[in-house]
Design a protein around this motif. Structure first.
Motif, PDB file in Angstrom:
ATOM      1  N   MET A 136      -5.401   2.290  21.736  1.00 42.16           N
ATOM      2  CA  MET A 136      -4.495   2.355  20.578  1.00 42.16           C
ATOM      3  C   MET A 136      -3.074   2.668  21.029  1.00 42.16           C
ATOM      4  O   MET A 136      -2.109   2.412  20.324  1.00 42.16           O
ATOM      5  CB  MET A 136      -4.920   3.467  19.607  1.00 42.16           C
ATOM      6  CG  MET A 136      -6.188   3.184  18.826  1.00 42.16           C
ATOM      7  SD  MET A 136      -6.919   4.697  18.119  1.00 42.16           S
ATOM      8  CE  MET A 136      -5.510   5.611  17.513  1.00 42.16           C
ATOM      9  N   TYR A 137      -2.981   3.258  22.216  1.00 43.41           N
ATOM     10  CA  TYR A 137      -1.676   3.662  22.723  1.00 43.41           C
ATOM     11  C   TYR A 137      -1.280   2.752  23.879  1.00 43.41           C
ATOM     12  O   TYR A 137      -1.921   2.770  24.919  1.00 43.41           O
ATOM     13  CB  TYR A 137      -1.730   5.122  23.192  1.00 43.41           C
ATOM     14  CG  TYR A 137      -2.110   6.066  22.080  1.00 43.41           C
ATOM     15  CD1 TYR A 137      -1.134   6.643  21.284  1.00 43.41           C
ATOM     16  CD2 TYR A 137      -3.443   6.346  21.815  1.00 43.41           C
ATOM     17  CE1 TYR A 137      -1.466   7.500  20.255  1.00 43.41           C
ATOM     18  CE2 TYR A 137      -3.792   7.207  20.780  1.00 43.41           C
ATOM     19  CZ  TYR A 137      -2.801   7.774  20.003  1.00 43.41           C
ATOM     20  OH  TYR A 137      -3.139   8.616  18.977  1.00 43.41           O
ATOM     21  N   ASP A 138      -0.277   1.922  23.658  1.00 38.82           N
ATOM     22  CA  ASP A 138       0.184   1.015  24.712  1.00 38.82           C
ATOM     23  C   ASP A 138       0.996   1.819  25.712  1.00 38.82           C
ATOM     24  O   ASP A 138       2.210   1.923  25.597  1.00 38.82           O
ATOM     25  CB  ASP A 138       1.012  -0.115  24.109  1.00 38.82           C
ATOM     26  CG  ASP A 138       0.170  -0.969  23.188  1.00 38.82           C
ATOM     27  OD1 ASP A 138      -0.859  -1.492  23.650  1.00 38.82           O
ATOM     28  OD2 ASP A 138       0.537  -1.094  22.005  1.00 38.82           O
ATOM     29  N   ILE A 158       7.375  14.072  15.262  1.00 35.58           N
ATOM     30  CA  ILE A 158       7.334  15.531  15.183  1.00 35.58           C
ATOM     31  C   ILE A 158       5.871  15.926  15.000  1.00 35.58           C
ATOM     32  O   ILE A 158       5.149  15.319  14.212  1.00 35.58           O
ATOM     33  CB  ILE A 158       8.253  16.096  14.071  1.00 35.58           C
ATOM     34  CG1 ILE A 158       8.272  17.634  14.126  1.00 35.58           C
ATOM     35  CG2 ILE A 158       7.886  15.580  12.704  1.00 35.58           C
ATOM     36  CD1 ILE A 158       9.426  18.263  13.361  1.00 35.58           C
ATOM     37  N   GLU A 159       5.463  16.871  15.815  1.00 33.35           N
ATOM     38  CA  GLU A 159       4.086  17.340  15.832  1.00 33.35           C
ATOM     39  C   GLU A 159       4.035  18.697  15.158  1.00 33.35           C
ATOM     40  O   GLU A 159       4.969  19.492  15.312  1.00 33.35           O
ATOM     41  CB  GLU A 159       3.644  17.490  17.300  1.00 33.35           C
ATOM     42  CG  GLU A 159       2.176  17.692  17.500  1.00 33.35           C
ATOM     43  CD  GLU A 159       1.441  16.364  17.518  1.00 33.35           C
ATOM     44  OE1 GLU A 159       2.096  15.300  17.493  1.00 33.35           O
ATOM     45  OE2 GLU A 159       0.195  16.401  17.557  1.00 33.35           O
ATOM     46  N   GLY A 160       2.952  18.955  14.438  1.00 34.37           N
ATOM     47  CA  GLY A 160       2.762  20.299  13.887  1.00 34.37           C
ATOM     48  C   GLY A 160       1.424  20.829  14.373  1.00 34.37           C
ATOM     49  O   GLY A 160       0.460  20.068  14.509  1.00 34.37           O
ATOM     50  N   TYR A 171      -9.252   8.336  11.839  1.00 36.49           N
ATOM     51  CA  TYR A 171      -9.878   8.770  13.087  1.00 36.49           C
ATOM     52  C   TYR A 171      -8.852   9.032  14.178  1.00 36.49           C
ATOM     53  O   TYR A 171      -7.985   8.185  14.436  1.00 36.49           O
ATOM     54  CB  TYR A 171     -10.872   7.710  13.607  1.00 36.49           C
ATOM     55  CG  TYR A 171     -11.372   8.071  14.988  1.00 36.49           C
ATOM     56  CD1 TYR A 171     -12.322   9.070  15.154  1.00 36.49           C
ATOM     57  CD2 TYR A 171     -10.850   7.464  16.125  1.00 36.49           C
ATOM     58  CE1 TYR A 171     -12.752   9.455  16.420  1.00 36.49           C
ATOM     59  CE2 TYR A 171     -11.261   7.832  17.398  1.00 36.49           C
ATOM     60  CZ  TYR A 171     -12.210   8.829  17.542  1.00 36.49           C
ATOM     61  OH  TYR A 171     -12.624   9.219  18.785  1.00 36.49           O
ATOM     62  N   PHE A 172      -8.932  10.191  14.762  1.00 34.37           N
ATOM     63  CA  PHE A 172      -8.226  10.509  16.008  1.00 34.37           C
ATOM     64  C   PHE A 172      -9.204  11.302  16.862  1.00 34.37           C
ATOM     65  O   PHE A 172      -9.938  12.133  16.317  1.00 34.37           O
ATOM     66  CB  PHE A 172      -6.964  11.354  15.747  1.00 34.37           C
ATOM     67  CG  PHE A 172      -5.941  10.682  14.886  1.00 34.37           C
ATOM     68  CD1 PHE A 172      -5.068   9.739  15.423  1.00 34.37           C
ATOM     69  CD2 PHE A 172      -5.854  10.971  13.521  1.00 34.37           C
ATOM     70  CE1 PHE A 172      -4.125   9.108  14.624  1.00 34.37           C
ATOM     71  CE2 PHE A 172      -4.916  10.326  12.718  1.00 34.37           C
ATOM     72  CZ  PHE A 172      -4.053   9.391  13.270  1.00 34.37           C
ATOM     73  N   PRO A 173      -9.260  11.074  18.168  1.00 33.10           N
ATOM     74  CA  PRO A 173     -10.233  11.799  19.006  1.00 33.10           C
ATOM     75  C   PRO A 173     -10.010  13.307  19.008  1.00 33.10           C
ATOM     76  O   PRO A 173     -10.948  14.060  19.216  1.00 33.10           O
ATOM     77  CB  PRO A 173      -9.974  11.235  20.412  1.00 33.10           C
ATOM     78  CG  PRO A 173      -9.159  10.015  20.238  1.00 33.10           C
ATOM     79  CD  PRO A 173      -8.432  10.141  18.946  1.00 33.10           C
ATOM     80  N   PHE A 202      -0.773  17.912  12.810  1.00 32.24           N
ATOM     81  CA  PHE A 202      -0.291  16.678  12.177  1.00 32.24           C
ATOM     82  C   PHE A 202       0.844  16.113  13.020  1.00 32.24           C
ATOM     83  O   PHE A 202       1.432  16.844  13.846  1.00 32.24           O
ATOM     84  CB  PHE A 202       0.181  16.934  10.727  1.00 32.24           C
ATOM     85  CG  PHE A 202       1.229  18.000  10.603  1.00 32.24           C
ATOM     86  CD1 PHE A 202       2.574  17.700  10.782  1.00 32.24           C
ATOM     87  CD2 PHE A 202       0.874  19.322  10.328  1.00 32.24           C
ATOM     88  CE1 PHE A 202       3.545  18.693  10.691  1.00 32.24           C
ATOM     89  CE2 PHE A 202       1.848  20.324  10.225  1.00 32.24           C
ATOM     90  CZ  PHE A 202       3.182  20.005  10.408  1.00 32.24           C
ATOM     91  N   GLY A 203       1.116  14.851  12.849  1.00 32.59           N
ATOM     92  CA  GLY A 203       2.210  14.236  13.601  1.00 32.59           C
ATOM     93  C   GLY A 203       2.698  13.006  12.864  1.00 32.59           C
ATOM     94  O   GLY A 203       1.890  12.261  12.299  1.00 32.59           O
ATOM     95  N   PHE A 204       4.019  12.843  12.841  1.00 30.82           N
ATOM     96  CA  PHE A 204       4.550  11.631  12.198  1.00 30.82           C
ATOM     97  C   PHE A 204       5.877  11.218  12.815  1.00 30.82           C
ATOM     98  O   PHE A 204       6.523  11.984  13.521  1.00 30.82           O
ATOM     99  CB  PHE A 204       4.660  11.808  10.679  1.00 30.82           C
ATOM    100  CG  PHE A 204       5.454  13.006  10.229  1.00 30.82           C
ATOM    101  CD1 PHE A 204       4.826  14.218  10.013  1.00 30.82           C
ATOM    102  CD2 PHE A 204       6.822  12.909   9.994  1.00 30.82           C
ATOM    103  CE1 PHE A 204       5.550  15.331   9.587  1.00 30.82           C
ATOM    104  CE2 PHE A 204       7.547  14.002   9.553  1.00 30.82           C
ATOM    105  CZ  PHE A 204       6.914  15.223   9.357  1.00 30.82           C
TER     106      PHE A 204
HETATM  107  N1  PHE Z   1      -0.622  11.757  17.764  1.00 29.89           N
HETATM  108  C1  PHE Z   1      -1.073  10.905  16.692  1.00 29.89           C
HETATM  109  C2  PHE Z   1      -0.387   9.558  16.828  1.00 29.89           C
HETATM  110  O1  PHE Z   1       0.664   9.461  17.416  1.00 29.89           O
HETATM  111  C3  PHE Z   1      -0.771  11.509  15.332  1.00 29.89           C
HETATM  112  C4  PHE Z   1      -1.537  12.771  15.078  1.00 29.89           C
HETATM  113  C5  PHE Z   1      -0.996  14.003  15.393  1.00 29.89           C
HETATM  114  C6  PHE Z   1      -2.795  12.699  14.522  1.00 29.89           C
HETATM  115  C7  PHE Z   1      -1.720  15.170  15.146  1.00 29.89           C
HETATM  116  C8  PHE Z   1      -3.525  13.848  14.258  1.00 29.89           C
HETATM  117  C9  PHE Z   1      -2.967  15.067  14.585  1.00 29.89           C
HETATM  118  O2  PHE Z   1      -0.883   8.552  16.355  1.00 29.89           O
END
Ligand code: PHE
Length: 355
Positions: free
Chosen positions: A178-180, A238-240, A276-278, A324-326
């Motif tokens: 998912m991450y290039d 930004i990550e929380g 889904y995120f690992p 969380f991250g966005f």
């Molecule tokens: N790091 C994830 C992404 O870039 C986003 C994410 C952050 C998801 C924190 C869950 C918790 O796609």
């Protein structure tokens, strides 16, 4: 008087009547004056060259007079020769003087043309301002600081372990696709990379300080993407991360909601959607609803996976938390009405000045 040789008669100018010495003196004085005048009124080097050819060249009147010397009688020959030498010396001096003047003039004209007017910017002194991504990042930091979070940082060049391994992406796990990822040629192959998200800062925070933890980590991320209106290989997230006792999904939902109204204002709400995120379990995407009812996908979130806590040396029996991250760039675009992501990277003052 000797008969002129055929050679001499060709160039001789005094074939008919012998000019008097006085007449030649007068003519040479006139020639000198004319040359001086013409040199001094030449306003460019090419023009001066033309005048030089005319007055000192092979077909000049002076050359003709010189050429005729051979056909004069002995006494005249000497006198006219001296007069010619004097005249050509004066003419040459006049030429050199003008040459030097023109060179100086031309050089200063050139310098003037090439000069940079350093006073240009003084017309309007502008103090400048932060880029809209920085402005947005700071506004986000303000909101989260107001909610009790601290700002954390991590490196942009990361180890594979911080970016993936500790975040519960096993080697060869399909979620890595998912991450290039852009790998850095350092150490073992694929051991060093440009971070693909800000989530490795979760790992760096948890491995360096004991819970409870409440941090936000803004920063640059990198993925192998072709630049277009909505994608850039370099972007901001930004990550929380919050770790404490008895933290539940309700706290996550409440936090996202509190952030939404604090950052976007009255009339904005949020929702979580299963995803889904690992590194989170359960995981959720979160969306923001605008006052007009439309939805905006903002980012990912979830409860920190027990494997992640364990990898970072935190006991999952005692502690739990959410993350969380966005993306920041899209928020900046929405906030400032920019519709092409690439504009955020321009150095064009006409664009930047607007904000
Ligand atoms: N790091 C994830 C992404 O870039 C986003 C994410 C952050 C998801 C924190 C869950 C918790 O796609």
């Amino acid at each position: 008087m000797n008969e002129p040789t055929p050679e001499q008669s060709k160039s001789a100018q005094f074939t008919s009547a012998q000019p008097t010495l006085e007449a030649l003196r007068l003519e040479l004085a006139e020639l000198t004056q004319a040359a001086e005048h013409e040199f001094n009124s030449a306003i460019s080097s090419p023009q001066l060259q033309q005048a030089k050819t005319k007055h000192l060249g092979k077909s000049s009147r002076l050359a003709a007079i010189r050429g005729g010397i051979g056909s004069l009688d002995k006494q005249m020959r000497r006198e006219v020769g001296q007069l010619c030498n004097a005249a050509s010396h004066t003419i040459e001096v006049a030429l050199e003087t003008r040459q030097a003047e023109l060179l100086k003039l031309e050089r200063s004209t050139q310098l003037e043309a090439e000069s940079v007017d350093l006073t240009e910017v003084l017309g309007e002194i502008s103090v400048g301002h932060f880029h809209i991504i920085t402005q947005t990042r700071r506004a986000l930091e303000d909101v989260f600081c107001g909610m009790g979070y601290q700002v954390a940082e991590g490196p942009e060049i990361e180890t594979e372990w911080h970016n993936f391994g500790a975040l519960n992406f096993p080697q060869g796990h399909p979620a890595r696709d998912m991450y290039d990822t852009l790998y850095v040629d350092w150490g073992k192959p694929m051991s060093t990379l440009l971070r693909t998200h800000t989530s490795p800062v979760q790992v760096r925070t948890m491995t360096s300080q004991p819970p409870p933890i409440a941090v936000v980590a803004p920063g640059r991320c990198f993925r192998r993407d072709t630049a277009d209106a909505t994608h850039m290989p370099v972007f901001h997230q930004i990550e929380g991360l919050l770790i404490d006792r008895d933290i539940s999904l309700g706290h996550l939902a409440g936090t996202i909601e509190a952030f939404t109204s604090a950052f976007f204002g009255e009339g904005f709400t949020s929702r979580l959607r299963p995803s889904y995120f690992p590194f989170t379990e359960p995981s959720a995407e979160f969306d923001i609803q605008r006052p007009d009812g439309s939805w905006l996908e903002l980012g990912g979130s979830g409860m920190v996976h027990p494997n992640v806590l364990e990898a970072c040396g935190i006991d999952p029996q005692e502690w739990s938390g959410f993350a969380f991250g966005f993306g920041i760039d899209r928020l900046a675009m929405i906030r400032y009405g920019v519709d092409d992501l690439r504009d955020l990277w321009t150095g064009d003052m006409r664009f930047l000045k607007q904000f």
